[in-house]
Design an enzyme around this catalytic site. Sequence first.
Site, mmCIF file in Angstrom:
data_model
loop_
_atom_site.group_PDB
_atom_site.id
_atom_site.type_symbol
_atom_site.label_atom_id
_atom_site.label_comp_id
_atom_site.label_asym_id
_atom_site.label_seq_id
_atom_site.Cartn_x
_atom_site.Cartn_y
_atom_site.Cartn_z
ATOM 1 N N SER A 1 0.826 -1.205 0.000
ATOM 2 C CA SER A 1 0.000 0.000 0.000
ATOM 3 C C SER A 1 0.858 1.252 0.000
ATOM 4 C CB SER A 1 -0.861 -0.026 1.263
ATOM 5 O OG SER A 1 -1.430 1.233 1.493
ATOM 6 N N TYR B 1 -1.882 -1.252 10.959
ATOM 7 C CA TYR B 1 -2.189 -1.766 9.612
ATOM 8 C C TYR B 1 -0.991 -1.532 8.680
ATOM 9 C CZ TYR B 1 -3.787 -1.612 4.770
ATOM 10 O OH TYR B 1 -3.877 -1.788 3.413
ATOM 11 N N LYS C 1 1.929 -4.086 6.517
ATOM 12 C CA LYS C 1 2.382 -4.017 5.111
ATOM 13 C C LYS C 1 3.905 -3.898 5.056
ATOM 14 C CE LYS C 1 -1.647 -4.250 3.226
ATOM 15 N NZ LYS C 1 -2.038 -5.564 2.726
HETATM 16 P P1 NAD Z 1 -11.260 -6.526 1.175
HETATM 17 O O1 NAD Z 1 -11.464 -6.516 2.645
HETATM 18 O O2 NAD Z 1 -12.425 -6.251 0.309
HETATM 19 O O3 NAD Z 1 -10.602 -7.910 0.733
HETATM 20 C C1 NAD Z 1 -9.778 -8.662 1.573
HETATM 21 C C2 NAD Z 1 -10.316 -10.088 1.585
HETATM 22 O O4 NAD Z 1 -9.483 -10.912 2.402
HETATM 23 C C3 NAD Z 1 -11.729 -10.177 2.158
HETATM 24 O O5 NAD Z 1 -12.540 -10.850 1.227
HETATM 25 C C4 NAD Z 1 -11.570 -10.967 3.456
HETATM 26 O O6 NAD Z 1 -12.706 -11.766 3.731
HETATM 27 C C5 NAD Z 1 -10.311 -11.786 3.166
HETATM 28 N N1 NAD Z 1 -9.538 -12.167 4.337
HETATM 29 C C6 NAD Z 1 -9.082 -11.375 5.341
HETATM 30 N N2 NAD Z 1 -8.373 -12.087 6.218
HETATM 31 C C7 NAD Z 1 -8.338 -13.369 5.763
HETATM 32 C C8 NAD Z 1 -7.759 -14.578 6.236
HETATM 33 N N3 NAD Z 1 -7.060 -14.626 7.372
HETATM 34 N N4 NAD Z 1 -7.950 -15.705 5.519
HETATM 35 C C9 NAD Z 1 -8.653 -15.684 4.370
HETATM 36 N N5 NAD Z 1 -9.248 -14.581 3.877
HETATM 37 C C10 NAD Z 1 -9.082 -13.423 4.566
HETATM 38 O O7 NAD Z 1 -10.068 -5.493 0.867
HETATM 39 P P2 NAD Z 1 -9.533 -4.930 -0.520
HETATM 40 O O8 NAD Z 1 -9.825 -3.482 -0.569
HETATM 41 O O9 NAD Z 1 -9.967 -5.787 -1.633
HETATM 42 O O10 NAD Z 1 -7.980 -5.066 -0.272
HETATM 43 C C11 NAD Z 1 -7.235 -6.185 -0.710
HETATM 44 C C12 NAD Z 1 -5.798 -6.037 -0.255
HETATM 45 O O11 NAD Z 1 -5.269 -4.823 -0.766
HETATM 46 C C13 NAD Z 1 -5.632 -5.964 1.266
HETATM 47 O O12 NAD Z 1 -4.463 -6.655 1.624
HETATM 48 C C14 NAD Z 1 -5.478 -4.485 1.524
HETATM 49 O O13 NAD Z 1 -4.745 -4.241 2.695
HETATM 50 C C15 NAD Z 1 -4.735 -4.041 0.289
HETATM 51 N N6 NAD Z 1 -4.913 -2.612 -0.012
HETATM 52 C C16 NAD Z 1 -6.172 -2.114 -0.144
HETATM 53 C C17 NAD Z 1 -6.353 -0.755 -0.398
HETATM 54 C C18 NAD Z 1 -7.730 -0.157 -0.507
HETATM 55 O O14 NAD Z 1 -7.851 1.070 -0.376
HETATM 56 N N7 NAD Z 1 -8.771 -0.920 -0.766
HETATM 57 C C19 NAD Z 1 -5.231 0.077 -0.537
HETATM 58 C C20 NAD Z 1 -3.961 -0.475 -0.426
HETATM 59 C C21 NAD Z 1 -3.815 -1.831 -0.163
HETATM 60 N N1 UFG Z 2 -11.838 11.711 3.576
HETATM 61 C C1 UFG Z 2 -12.831 12.581 3.968
HETATM 62 N N2 UFG Z 2 -13.961 12.048 4.521
HETATM 63 C C2 UFG Z 2 -14.153 10.710 4.686
HETATM 64 C C3 UFG Z 2 -13.133 9.850 4.276
HETATM 65 C C4 UFG Z 2 -11.987 10.379 3.723
HETATM 66 O O1 UFG Z 2 -12.693 13.791 3.841
HETATM 67 O O2 UFG Z 2 -15.198 10.305 5.214
HETATM 68 C C5 UFG Z 2 -10.621 12.272 2.962
HETATM 69 C C6 UFG Z 2 -9.357 11.963 3.725
HETATM 70 O O3 UFG Z 2 -9.126 12.900 4.732
HETATM 71 C C7 UFG Z 2 -8.309 11.974 2.611
HETATM 72 C C8 UFG Z 2 -9.078 11.475 1.381
HETATM 73 O O4 UFG Z 2 -10.462 11.676 1.689
HETATM 74 O O5 UFG Z 2 -7.877 13.276 2.364
HETATM 75 C C9 UFG Z 2 -8.858 10.012 1.095
HETATM 76 O O6 UFG Z 2 -9.133 9.252 2.264
HETATM 77 P P1 UFG Z 2 -9.272 7.658 2.242
HETATM 78 O O7 UFG Z 2 -9.558 7.213 3.632
HETATM 79 O O8 UFG Z 2 -10.220 7.262 1.181
HETATM 80 O O9 UFG Z 2 -7.831 7.205 1.756
HETATM 81 P P2 UFG Z 2 -6.409 7.375 2.440
HETATM 82 O O10 UFG Z 2 -5.482 7.855 1.376
HETATM 83 O O11 UFG Z 2 -6.470 8.191 3.653
HETATM 84 O O12 UFG Z 2 -6.046 5.899 2.877
HETATM 85 C C10 UFG Z 2 -6.403 4.751 2.108
HETATM 86 C C11 UFG Z 2 -6.312 3.538 3.012
HETATM 87 C C12 UFG Z 2 -4.878 3.350 3.424
HETATM 88 C C13 UFG Z 2 -4.047 3.190 2.182
HETATM 89 C C14 UFG Z 2 -4.209 4.389 1.298
HETATM 90 C C15 UFG Z 2 -3.442 4.199 0.017
HETATM 91 O O13 UFG Z 2 -7.141 3.710 4.154
HETATM 92 O O14 UFG Z 2 -4.739 2.205 4.212
HETATM 93 O O15 UFG Z 2 -5.581 4.590 0.999
HETATM 94 O O16 UFG Z 2 -3.826 3.042 -0.613
HETATM 95 F F1 UFG Z 2 -2.766 3.091 2.518
#
Ligand code: NAD
Ligand code: UFG
Length: 349
Positions: free
Chosen positions: A130, A154, A158
């Site tokens: 991330s 969290y 990572k």
């Molecule tokens: P998500 O929660 O929709 O998907 C994660 C999936 O993993 C879920 O379906 C959950 O049921 C499953 N899971 C969790 N723990 C598990 C375990 N112990 N065994 C088996 N299954 C398990 O999240 P996402 O947004 O699709 O994110 C996927 C990956 O990308 C995550 O590792 C997250 O940290 C990473 N990531 C997400 C974002 C974001 O903004 N969505 C940004 C950066 C990184």
């Molecule tokens: N924000 C608001 N109101 C909300 C939610 C978010 O104003 O209700 C703002 C935040 O302050 C920020 C922007 O919208 O300025 C984006 O916020 P997000 O929470 O959507 O995303 P972040 O960049 O803060 O963080 C997310 C995940 C992190 C990940 C990162 C990059 O939560 O774990 O994206 O992938 F690392």
Amino acid sequence: MAKTVLVTGGAGYIGSHTVLQLLIGEFRVVVVDNLDNASDVAIERVAELAGERGRNLEFHQIDLRDKPALEKLFASKSNFDAVIHFAGLKAVGESVQKPLMYYNNNITGTITLLEVMSAHGCKKLVFSSSATVYGWPKEVPCTEEFPICAMNPYGRTKLFIEEICRDIHRSDPEWKIILLRYFNPVGAHPSGYIGEDPRGIPNNLMPFVQQVAVGRRPALTVYGTDYSTKDGTGVRDYIHVVDLSDGHIAALNKLSDAKIGCEVYNLGTGKGTSVLEMVAAFDKASGKKIPLVMAGRRPGDAEIVYASTEKAECELHWKAKYGIDEMCRDQWNWASKNPWGYGSPDSSN
Ligand code: NAD
Ligand code: UFG
């Protein structure tokens, strides 16, 4: 012969979109997910969207920490060509409240997976890292060489997993590992049939906006209006989830490169968008006016974060195609067709 890929967390938001792109790309896919933060309806819909190729999808409800179950799965297959590892918990605030739960799930889950992979001679991995590892970057765009840090448990999971992967590769160069640092994934598949369906109150901007638009929440709270940005609100690099999914196919292809070791790539668009710009794009796409409540900064938030995309473009031959208008169009298409996600008003909160 078609390659078989194990996708952990494949029922989740990014996982389900990536599984669909893999099936379309003629991979065979085995999904492992404990459904803690997902619905099996997502898997059913992915199979339907893939048409004939939906037959190449298999789903197992397994927790990654259940080593015997994982062992059994690996033993039952001739071999996986590679693993894409999405499974993990991802709510920043919750990780601060429950750090052990995050370390146990994300780190123990990953170590168990890596042990089983190693025991079965499967040494190709794509991991979901991330942009959170850039913290509050001193400058933008963020390049992969920037120092990395963690702002919360969290983020630390990572960071630790990235380091574990580097150590594994140092100890055994047969491992080929790609660490993908995602920026801010948003949007949904253009069909509106799969999308993001967070449990509880959404932490992230676009899932919250989407729930305001369908009447599930009264207003969006804008966290911080005094940043040194064009309009005072935080700037991020939003990337369409389908573009992000395609980045995984590019990474899988790169794993066949003899020279690859353990490599990091940013997946972003390289463009910074403020909260107010994103809301305006969503208003336009949906024809709605999202009510806003201006508030103070959210603790731990960075001011401006966006990616340098050069390395992924040069080495993965991948580049995001969609802009924020398409992201908002597809987010709204999904939200309006599925106001309660995969559930019903009774199953959501
Ligand atoms: P998500 O929660 O929709 O998907 C994660 C999936 O993993 C879920 O379906 C959950 O049921 C499953 N899971 C969790 N723990 C598990 C375990 N112990 N065994 C088996 N299954 C398990 O999240 P996402 O947004 O699709 O994110 C996927 C990956 O990308 C995550 O590792 C997250 O940290 C990473 N990531 C997400 C974002 C974001 O903004 N969505 C940004 C950066 C990184
Ligand atoms: N924000 C608001 N109101 C909300 C939610 C978010 O104003 O209700 C703002 C935040 O302050 C920020 C922007 O919208 O300025 C984006 O916020 P997000 O929470 O959507 O995303 P972040 O960049 O803060 O963080 C997310 C995940 C992190 C990940 C990162 C990059 O939560 O774990 O994206 O992938 F690392």
